[in-house]
Scaffold this motif. Structure first.
Motif, PDB file in Angstrom:
ATOM      1  N   ARG A   1       0.801  -1.227   0.000  1.00  0.00           N
ATOM      2  CA  ARG A   1       0.000   0.000   0.000  1.00  0.00           C
ATOM      3  C   ARG A   1       0.836   1.281   0.000  1.00  0.00           C
ATOM      4  NH1 ARG A   1      -5.238  -0.971   3.861  1.00  0.00           N
ATOM      5  NH2 ARG A   1      -5.325   1.295   3.659  1.00  0.00           N
ATOM      6  N   PRO A   2       1.909   1.396   0.805  1.00  0.00           N
ATOM      7  CA  PRO A   2       2.728   2.613   0.700  1.00  0.00           C
ATOM      8  C   PRO A   2       3.358   2.793  -0.672  1.00  0.00           C
ATOM      9  CG  PRO A   2       3.205   1.454   2.742  1.00  0.00           C
ATOM     10  CD  PRO A   2       2.362   0.536   1.903  1.00  0.00           C
TER      11      PRO A   2
ATOM     12  N   GLY B   1       2.669   6.870  12.687  1.00  0.00           N
ATOM     13  CA  GLY B   1       2.566   6.345  14.040  1.00  0.00           C
ATOM     14  C   GLY B   1       1.209   6.586  14.654  1.00  0.00           C
ATOM     15  N   ALA B   2       0.623   7.748  14.374  1.00  0.00           N
ATOM     16  CA  ALA B   2      -0.685   8.071  14.931  1.00  0.00           C
ATOM     17  C   ALA B   2      -1.772   7.137  14.415  1.00  0.00           C
ATOM     18  CB  ALA B   2      -1.039   9.524  14.598  1.00  0.00           C
ATOM     19  N   LEU B   3      -1.691   6.764  13.135  1.00  0.00           N
ATOM     20  CA  LEU B   3      -2.742   5.946  12.533  1.00  0.00           C
ATOM     21  C   LEU B   3      -2.564   4.455  12.795  1.00  0.00           C
ATOM     22  CD1 LEU B   3      -3.090   7.745   9.076  1.00  0.00           C
ATOM     23  CD2 LEU B   3      -4.432   8.070  11.129  1.00  0.00           C
ATOM     24  N   ALA B   4      -1.416   4.047  13.306  1.00  0.00           N
ATOM     25  CA  ALA B   4      -1.147   2.621  13.506  1.00  0.00           C
ATOM     26  C   ALA B   4      -2.187   1.957  14.397  1.00  0.00           C
ATOM     27  CB  ALA B   4       0.246   2.432  14.095  1.00  0.00           C
TER      28      ALA B   4
ATOM     29  N   GLY C   1      -0.835   1.814   7.996  1.00  0.00           N
ATOM     30  CA  GLY C   1      -1.358   0.466   7.766  1.00  0.00           C
ATOM     31  C   GLY C   1      -0.293  -0.595   7.904  1.00  0.00           C
ATOM     32  N   VAL C   2       0.922  -0.292   7.448  1.00  0.00           N
ATOM     33  CA  VAL C   2       2.030  -1.245   7.605  1.00  0.00           C
ATOM     34  C   VAL C   2       2.335  -1.455   9.087  1.00  0.00           C
ATOM     35  CG1 VAL C   2       4.474  -1.666   7.163  1.00  0.00           C
ATOM     36  CG2 VAL C   2       3.028  -0.701   5.368  1.00  0.00           C
ATOM     37  N   LEU C   3       2.424  -0.356   9.832  1.00  0.00           N
ATOM     38  CA  LEU C   3       2.782  -0.439  11.244  1.00  0.00           C
ATOM     39  C   LEU C   3       1.695  -1.124  12.070  1.00  0.00           C
ATOM     40  CD1 LEU C   3       4.280   3.148  11.761  1.00  0.00           C
ATOM     41  CD2 LEU C   3       5.514   1.003  11.450  1.00  0.00           C
ATOM     42  N   GLY C   4       0.441  -0.822  11.758  1.00  0.00           N
ATOM     43  CA  GLY C   4      -0.633  -1.334  12.603  1.00  0.00           C
ATOM     44  C   GLY C   4      -1.421  -2.492  12.047  1.00  0.00           C
ATOM     45  N   GLY C   5      -1.488  -2.624  10.716  1.00  0.00           N
ATOM     46  CA  GLY C   5      -2.359  -3.634  10.134  1.00  0.00           C
ATOM     47  C   GLY C   5      -1.676  -4.856   9.570  1.00  0.00           C
ATOM     48  N   ALA C   6      -0.452  -4.691   9.047  1.00  0.00           N
ATOM     49  CA  ALA C   6       0.188  -5.793   8.322  1.00  0.00           C
ATOM     50  C   ALA C   6       0.484  -6.984   9.220  1.00  0.00           C
ATOM     51  CB  ALA C   6       1.474  -5.298   7.661  1.00  0.00           C
TER      52      ALA C   6
END
Length: 428
Positions: free
Chosen positions: A58-59, A233-236, A364-369
């Motif tokens: 996604r990024p 970081g905020a969205l993770a 999304g990578v930090l929090g979802g992957a």
């Protein structure tokens, strides 16, 4: 504005349908079909691994389509991203299983999931910016929230199709061909989405930009690197909470607790419906009281609710599980209901599509992957209640709370209706 908002909502619903239907399949069926030589736990982890590849892509998609959006317009992004995601999703439904073509099956699955993520990486920025940059400043949060409702609609569509198929097909029929039907349906939805988007006007704010960035990504990294890291970081936490509630919980409840697939899907879908219904309300609160206070409140709510959520999930009873999931998604929507207005306002217009999209998808990578993979591993080594999952999610929520605390407020002062206000932050 109603026409733009409706088209953006429909488009994001279709794109997120494509993305979510894979997550549901990964939780329920892809492990045994594509990784049959693994143990049940390892097969689930491997399926969630291919799920995570979509987040890693996604990024990259946001960099590619963000460049197009900042150089050539927001509208072309919407068409190209929808075509790519739709084609990749239909192709997933056509991939032979491991029993037919061996190791090539999971490799193909991995490639197609990557392409799905690439397309979705461009979708969010294009849809949100086209709506936000048309909207009057004092109602930008409300109108920008409509693309944010799209993921809830896409999730309900994806899981609704799987729920119906689970109810009418036998286990053998579902494993043999039924799981492919939701992926094939993506082709019909993609055609519908292209028709809806074919006549949308270009963003007026983009047309006003005289000094368009030659390489938007380079400018974002050079001048806005701190903002990029803070937004990611905020969205993770939002991603971690959402995919724990909607993807990991499905695998955990059906495999570990013996809850029926139909019951668990119904619980998750009901919680997501509540989340979708509350999105415009939280966006209106953001227009009135500011974006940052809502984000801080949502992060705090998530930190406080994660351990109670896993305790309620571990009961295996429908009502407590629904309450646990609903509480998690309410915290999510308080945090994310204003994001569609907040992120574009943080970046200056010449690099807005790249900056907002990359920041959103890095989160999304930090929090979802990895969250479904980590949660599955933590739950396997725990007792009846997977407290480790709750602690892990609480830690992510606290990190996000700190990042939101370092971001500025962006809500513009009320101006005459119809005049968008450009808000940006300083460089660095």
């Amino acid at each position: 504005m109603p026409r733009l908002a409706a088209a953006s909502l429909a488009g994001t619903a279709i794109e997120f349908y494509d993305f979510f239907v894979y997550g549901t399949a990964a939780a329920l069926i892809l492990g045994p079909l594509f990784f049959p030589t693994f143990s049940p736990l390892a097969g689930t982890l491997a399926a969630f691994g291919t799920f995570g590849v979509g987040f890693l892509a996604r990024p990259l998609g946001s960099m590619l389509f963000g460049h197009i959006g900042d150089r050539h317009g927001r509208r072309p992004v919407l068409v190209a991203s929808l075509l790519l995601t739709g084609a990749a999703t239909v192709a997933v439904g056509c991939v032979p299983t491991y029993d037919t073509i061996g190791a090539a099956a999971p490799v193909l699955l991995l490639v197609l999931r990557f392409l799905q993520g690439l397309g979705l990486g461009g979708e969010w920025g294009g849809a949100v910016l086209l709506t936000a940059e048309h909207a009057p400043a004092e109602r930008r949060g409300l109108w920008s929230s409509f693309p944010q409702i799209g993921p809830a609609v896409g999730f309900v569509l994806a899981n609704g199709v799987v729920l119906v198929l689970s109810a009418v097909l036998t286990e053998a029929q579902f494993a043999g061909w039924g799981w492919r039907v939701p992926f094939w349906a993506a082709g019909v939805l993609a055609v519908l989405g292209l028709w809806l988007r074919s006549s949308l006007p270009e963003s007026p704010r983009f047309l006003e930009i005289d000094d368009r960035a030659r390489v938007p990504l380079a400018e974002v990294v050079r001048d806005h690197w701190r903002l990029l890291l803070l937004t990611a970081g905020a969205l993770a936490a939002g991603y971690a909470v959402f995919y724990t509630a909607t993807t990991w919980s499905l695998a955990y409840a059906t495999e570990r607790l013996g809850v029926s697939r139909t019951v668990m899907l119904a619980c998750i879908m009901a919680a997501v419906v509540v989340k979708g219904a509350l999105t415009p309300l939280t966006a209106m609160l953001g227009d009135r009281y500011g974006r940052r206070p809502l984000c801080l409140a949502g992060s705090a709510m998530a930190a406080l609710w994660m351990c109670p959520m896993v305790a309620l999930l571990s009961t295996g009873a429908p009502l407590p599980m629904f309450v646990g999931l609903m509480g998690a998604l309410i915290a999510f929507v308080v945090m994310f209901g204003v994001i569609a207005a907040y992120l574009p306002e943080l970046y200056e217009p010449r690099v807005r599509c790249t900056g907002a999209s990359v920041g959103y998808n890095l989160g999304g990578v930090l929090g979802g992957a990895l969250t479904p993979v980590v949660a599955t591993a933590l739950a396997e080594g725990s007792g009846r209640v997977p407290w480790g999952v709750g602690v892990y999610l609480t830690a992510i929520a606290l990190v996000s709370l700190g990042c939101f605390a370092l971001l500025p407020e962006t809500r513009p002062a009320p101006v005459g209706a119809g005049r968008p206000v450009t808000v940006g932050v300083t460089k660095g």
